[in-house]
Design a protein around this motif. Structure first.
Motif, PDB file in Angstrom:
ATOM      1  N   MET A   1     -17.129 -37.926  21.010  1.00  8.15           N
ATOM      2  CA  MET A   1     -16.410 -36.420  20.815  1.00  8.15           C
ATOM      3  C   MET A   1     -14.922 -36.477  20.896  1.00  8.15           C
ATOM      4  O   MET A   1     -14.329 -36.235  20.192  1.00  8.15           O
ATOM      5  CB  MET A   1     -17.101 -35.347  21.222  1.00  8.15           C
ATOM      6  CG  MET A   1     -16.516 -33.954  20.665  1.00  8.15           C
ATOM      7  SD  MET A   1     -17.286 -33.721  19.127  1.00  8.15           S
ATOM      8  CE  MET A   1     -18.133 -32.224  19.517  1.00  8.15           C
ATOM      9  N   ASN A   2     -14.513 -37.011  22.092  1.00  8.49           N
ATOM     10  CA  ASN A   2     -13.114 -37.192  22.291  1.00  8.49           C
ATOM     11  C   ASN A   2     -12.436 -38.009  21.431  1.00  8.49           C
ATOM     12  O   ASN A   2     -11.416 -37.782  21.114  1.00  8.49           O
ATOM     13  CB  ASN A   2     -13.063 -37.560  23.840  1.00  8.49           C
ATOM     14  CG  ASN A   2     -11.718 -37.073  24.177  1.00  8.49           C
ATOM     15  OD1 ASN A   2     -10.855 -36.533  23.589  1.00  8.49           O
ATOM     16  ND2 ASN A   2     -11.278 -37.689  25.518  1.00  8.49           N
ATOM     17  N   LEU A   3     -13.017 -39.225  21.211  1.00  8.94           N
ATOM     18  CA  LEU A   3     -12.243 -40.137  20.176  1.00  8.94           C
ATOM     19  C   LEU A   3     -12.264 -39.539  18.885  1.00  8.94           C
ATOM     20  O   LEU A   3     -11.378 -39.799  18.217  1.00  8.94           O
ATOM     21  CB  LEU A   3     -13.346 -41.391  19.919  1.00  8.94           C
ATOM     22  CG  LEU A   3     -12.911 -42.448  19.024  1.00  8.94           C
ATOM     23  CD1 LEU A   3     -11.554 -43.143  19.582  1.00  8.94           C
ATOM     24  CD2 LEU A   3     -14.030 -43.507  18.965  1.00  8.94           C
ATOM     25  N   ARG A   4     -13.097 -39.056  18.540  1.00 14.26           N
ATOM     26  CA  ARG A   4     -13.278 -38.147  17.130  1.00 14.26           C
ATOM     27  C   ARG A   4     -12.048 -37.077  16.952  1.00 14.26           C
ATOM     28  O   ARG A   4     -11.323 -37.061  15.972  1.00 14.26           O
ATOM     29  CB  ARG A   4     -14.609 -37.355  16.711  1.00 14.26           C
ATOM     30  CG  ARG A   4     -14.376 -36.791  15.515  1.00 14.26           C
ATOM     31  CD  ARG A   4     -15.680 -36.358  15.009  1.00 14.26           C
ATOM     32  NE  ARG A   4     -16.401 -37.303  14.417  1.00 14.26           N
ATOM     33  CZ  ARG A   4     -17.757 -37.339  13.782  1.00 14.26           C
ATOM     34  NH1 ARG A   4     -18.446 -36.375  14.245  1.00 14.26           N
ATOM     35  NH2 ARG A   4     -18.301 -38.353  13.512  1.00 14.26           N
ATOM     36  N   ARG A   5     -11.917 -36.457  18.137  1.00 12.48           N
ATOM     37  CA  ARG A   5     -10.613 -35.389  18.064  1.00 12.48           C
ATOM     38  C   ARG A   5      -9.326 -36.322  18.049  1.00 12.48           C
ATOM     39  O   ARG A   5      -8.483 -35.744  17.561  1.00 12.48           O
ATOM     40  CB  ARG A   5     -10.773 -34.485  19.409  1.00 12.48           C
ATOM     41  CG  ARG A   5     -11.831 -33.657  19.119  1.00 12.48           C
ATOM     42  CD  ARG A   5     -11.653 -32.466  20.242  1.00 12.48           C
ATOM     43  NE  ARG A   5     -12.906 -31.541  20.147  1.00 12.48           N
ATOM     44  CZ  ARG A   5     -13.256 -30.761  21.226  1.00 12.48           C
ATOM     45  NH1 ARG A   5     -12.468 -30.656  22.222  1.00 12.48           N
ATOM     46  NH2 ARG A   5     -14.024 -29.834  21.001  1.00 12.48           N
ATOM     47  N   PHE A   9      -6.589 -35.806  15.472  1.00 11.28           N
ATOM     48  CA  PHE A   9      -5.157 -35.595  15.812  1.00 11.28           C
ATOM     49  C   PHE A   9      -4.139 -36.543  15.409  1.00 11.28           C
ATOM     50  O   PHE A   9      -2.947 -36.385  14.808  1.00 11.28           O
ATOM     51  CB  PHE A   9      -4.995 -35.305  17.247  1.00 11.28           C
ATOM     52  CG  PHE A   9      -3.659 -34.773  17.720  1.00 11.28           C
ATOM     53  CD1 PHE A   9      -2.963 -33.673  17.433  1.00 11.28           C
ATOM     54  CD2 PHE A   9      -2.748 -35.619  18.410  1.00 11.28           C
ATOM     55  CE1 PHE A   9      -1.852 -33.317  17.828  1.00 11.28           C
ATOM     56  CE2 PHE A   9      -1.211 -35.571  18.669  1.00 11.28           C
ATOM     57  CZ  PHE A   9      -1.089 -34.060  18.330  1.00 11.28           C
ATOM     58  N   SER A  10      -4.579 -37.877  15.240  1.00 12.42           N
ATOM     59  CA  SER A  10      -3.687 -39.075  14.835  1.00 12.42           C
ATOM     60  C   SER A  10      -3.424 -38.853  13.355  1.00 12.42           C
ATOM     61  O   SER A  10      -2.061 -39.048  12.809  1.00 12.42           O
ATOM     62  CB  SER A  10      -4.110 -40.436  15.147  1.00 12.42           C
ATOM     63  OG  SER A  10      -4.381 -40.540  16.606  1.00 12.42           O
ATOM     64  N   VAL A  11      -4.456 -38.679  12.758  1.00 12.93           N
ATOM     65  CA  VAL A  11      -4.420 -38.440  11.410  1.00 12.93           C
ATOM     66  C   VAL A  11      -3.401 -37.392  10.985  1.00 12.93           C
ATOM     67  O   VAL A  11      -2.560 -37.290   9.851  1.00 12.93           O
ATOM     68  CB  VAL A  11      -5.757 -38.364  10.612  1.00 12.93           C
ATOM     69  CG1 VAL A  11      -5.388 -37.831   9.031  1.00 12.93           C
ATOM     70  CG2 VAL A  11      -6.498 -39.667  10.816  1.00 12.93           C
ATOM     71  N   ALA A  12      -3.611 -36.197  11.670  1.00 12.59           N
ATOM     72  CA  ALA A  12      -2.816 -34.933  11.282  1.00 12.59           C
ATOM     73  C   ALA A  12      -1.141 -35.503  11.508  1.00 12.59           C
ATOM     74  O   ALA A  12      -0.507 -35.011  10.673  1.00 12.59           O
ATOM     75  CB  ALA A  12      -3.232 -34.002  12.082  1.00 12.59           C
ATOM     76  N   ILE A  13      -1.078 -36.201  12.381  1.00  9.62           N
ATOM     77  CA  ILE A  13       0.244 -36.536  12.940  1.00  9.62           C
ATOM     78  C   ILE A  13       0.932 -37.631  11.820  1.00  9.62           C
ATOM     79  O   ILE A  13       1.948 -37.160  11.340  1.00  9.62           O
ATOM     80  CB  ILE A  13       0.499 -37.281  14.296  1.00  9.62           C
ATOM     81  CG1 ILE A  13       0.183 -36.171  15.465  1.00  9.62           C
ATOM     82  CG2 ILE A  13       1.621 -37.920  14.646  1.00  9.62           C
ATOM     83  CD1 ILE A  13       1.235 -35.208  15.420  1.00  9.62           C
TER      84      ILE A  13
END
Length: 122
Positions: A1-5, A9-13
């Motif tokens: 779950m943490n990897l997915r978040r 977040f990386s994609v959003a950046i």
């Protein structure tokens, strides 16, 4: 779950960075395509005369009307094409990324394909 978040977040950046870059390019460069000026003229005449036309009198069906309808409110409140272009560029980048990610998620179950598809769209 943490990897997915963290991946989300990386994609959003990355999307935000490309959006800012695209907006800066749109802000500092003149009209890149002749159809931009055509749509702005159609939107201006639509806002001023209520007619989708190039000269304000004769109706035109040369360009599809959706973008002129979307731009007409911006014209009516006094925004310039120079001010509106970066907003549309960011809109196109974000919707392109969203569509690419959605298509990748629909057609594959791999956890790495959606970020790669997003990078491809950008």
């Amino acid at each position: 779950m943490n990897l997915r978040r963290s991946r989300g977040f990386s994609v959003a950046i990355v999307v935000a960075a490309f959006s800012l870059l695209a907006a800066a390019i749109a802000w500092f460069h003149p009209v890149a395509f002749p159809d931009e000026a055509d749509y702005w003229k159609l939107a201006t005449n639509l806002a001023n005369s209520g007619t989708l036309s190039f000269d304000g009198v004769t109706p035109s069906a040369y360009r599809p009307p959706l973008l002129a309808w979307v731009l007409a409110p911006a014209v009516s409140v006094g925004l310039s094409m120079h001010a509106v272009r970066p907003l549309f560029v960011v809109f196109y980048v974000v919707t392109g990324v969203a569509a690419g990610t959605l298509l990748c998620r629909v057609f594959t179950r791999s956890r790495w394909v959606p970020p790669l598809g997003t990078a491809f769209v950008l």
